[in-house]
Design a protein around this motif. Sequence first.
Motif, PDB file in Angstrom:
ATOM      1  N   UNK A  92       0.825  -1.214   0.000  1.00 18.00           N
ATOM      2  CA  UNK A  92       0.000   0.000   0.000  1.00 18.00           C
ATOM      3  C   UNK A  92       0.857   1.261   0.000  1.00 18.00           C
ATOM      4  N   UNK A  93       1.939   1.241   0.759  1.00 16.55           N
ATOM      5  CA  UNK A  93       2.856   2.381   0.744  1.00 16.55           C
ATOM      6  C   UNK A  93       3.482   2.564  -0.635  1.00 16.55           C
ATOM      7  N   UNK A  94       3.914   1.475  -1.243  1.00 20.04           N
ATOM      8  CA  UNK A  94       4.547   1.553  -2.567  1.00 20.04           C
ATOM      9  C   UNK A  94       3.580   2.111  -3.615  1.00 20.04           C
ATOM     10  N   UNK A  95       2.350   1.647  -3.594  1.00 19.75           N
ATOM     11  CA  UNK A  95       1.356   2.121  -4.568  1.00 19.75           C
ATOM     12  C   UNK A  95       1.043   3.607  -4.345  1.00 19.75           C
ATOM     13  N   UNK A  96       0.904   4.000  -3.093  1.00 21.06           N
ATOM     14  CA  UNK A  96       0.628   5.403  -2.793  1.00 21.06           C
ATOM     15  C   UNK A  96       1.814   6.271  -3.215  1.00 21.06           C
ATOM     16  N   UNK A  97       3.008   5.811  -2.912  1.00 22.55           N
ATOM     17  CA  UNK A  97       4.212   6.558  -3.291  1.00 22.55           C
ATOM     18  C   UNK A  97       4.327   6.742  -4.800  1.00 22.55           C
ATOM     19  N   UNK A  98       4.029   5.699  -5.553  1.00 25.10           N
ATOM     20  CA  UNK A  98       4.101   5.796  -7.016  1.00 25.10           C
ATOM     21  C   UNK A  98       3.100   6.822  -7.545  1.00 25.10           C
ATOM     22  N   UNK A  99       1.889   6.817  -7.002  1.00 22.74           N
ATOM     23  CA  UNK A  99       0.871   7.785  -7.439  1.00 22.74           C
ATOM     24  C   UNK A  99       1.282   9.212  -7.078  1.00 22.74           C
ATOM     25  N   UNK A 100       1.851   9.386  -5.905  1.00 19.31           N
ATOM     26  CA  UNK A 100       2.289  10.718  -5.478  1.00 19.31           C
ATOM     27  C   UNK A 100       3.427  11.209  -6.365  1.00 19.31           C
ATOM     28  N   UNK A 101       4.399  10.345  -6.661  1.00 18.31           N
ATOM     29  CA  UNK A 101       5.516  10.773  -7.510  1.00 18.31           C
ATOM     30  C   UNK A 101       5.043  11.168  -8.911  1.00 18.31           C
ATOM     31  N   UNK A 102       4.091  10.448  -9.451  1.00 15.77           N
ATOM     32  CA  UNK A 102       3.530  10.841 -10.758  1.00 15.77           C
ATOM     33  C   UNK A 102       2.868  12.203 -10.651  1.00 15.77           C
ATOM     34  N   UNK A 103       2.180  12.445  -9.548  1.00 11.78           N
ATOM     35  CA  UNK A 103       1.494  13.729  -9.355  1.00 11.78           C
ATOM     36  C   UNK A 103       2.474  14.873  -9.154  1.00 11.78           C
ATOM     37  N   UNK A 104       3.656  14.593  -8.646  1.00 17.18           N
ATOM     38  CA  UNK A 104       4.689  15.633  -8.537  1.00 17.18           C
ATOM     39  C   UNK A 104       5.007  16.151  -9.929  1.00 17.18           C
ATOM     40  N   UNK A 105       5.235  15.224 -10.846  1.00 18.16           N
ATOM     41  CA  UNK A 105       5.528  15.614 -12.230  1.00 18.16           C
ATOM     42  C   UNK A 105       4.330  16.303 -12.884  1.00 18.16           C
ATOM     43  N   UNK A 106       3.134  15.743 -12.678  1.00 18.17           N
ATOM     44  CA  UNK A 106       1.934  16.304 -13.304  1.00 18.17           C
ATOM     45  C   UNK A 106       1.665  17.733 -12.839  1.00 18.17           C
ATOM     46  N   UNK A 107       1.762  17.978 -11.533  1.00 17.32           N
ATOM     47  CA  UNK A 107       1.478  19.337 -11.038  1.00 17.32           C
ATOM     48  C   UNK A 107       2.552  20.314 -11.484  1.00 17.32           C
TER      49      UNK A 107
END
Length: 179
Positions: free
Chosen positions: A130-145
């Motif tokens: 769950x941590x890994x999946x959340x981290x991956x989504x957050x890192x993608x959102x860093x780039x997107x924002x």
Amino acid sequence: MSSAKPRDIKDANRKAATRLYPTRNDIPEKQREQIVALMNARLAELIDLSLVIKQVHWNLKGLQFIGVHEMLDGFRAGIDGHVDEVAERLVQLGGTALGTTQSVSQNTSLEPYPTNIHKVVDHLKALADHYAATGAAVRKSIDDTSELGDEDTSDLLTGVSRTLDSNLWFIEAHLQEGE
């Protein structure tokens, strides 16, 4: 007493949640709409993860119980702080934070957490996923924002990512014991 039907209320809530409120923030509305939607998705995952941490905390059994149990208290506090930051940021952009259990259930990308496990090691493995999946989504959102011109939100998410990665490291260190 209201004569509104549940469906009418759901439709009204959905419309209100997608409408941006006026702000003097100079990020163009089109970008703010995308950022608010993205941040609501991250908010749902962070709330989901926060609840999962409590699920683990309550239901651990076996060796290392007390150490992991106490470690999770700090993890939960850190995630809850980020939940508040993410929700407040999307409201600052004119959005509505969607933090109800119904919204979280509909918007999280995380897999349902297994409620039939109790061993410390089993919980740590599921929690690491769950941590890994959340981290991956957050890192993608860093780039997107960042691409959407919102470096402030990107920076906020970078802090979230650091916490997620740090907590994941602690969890994985427990799992690597004896390997």
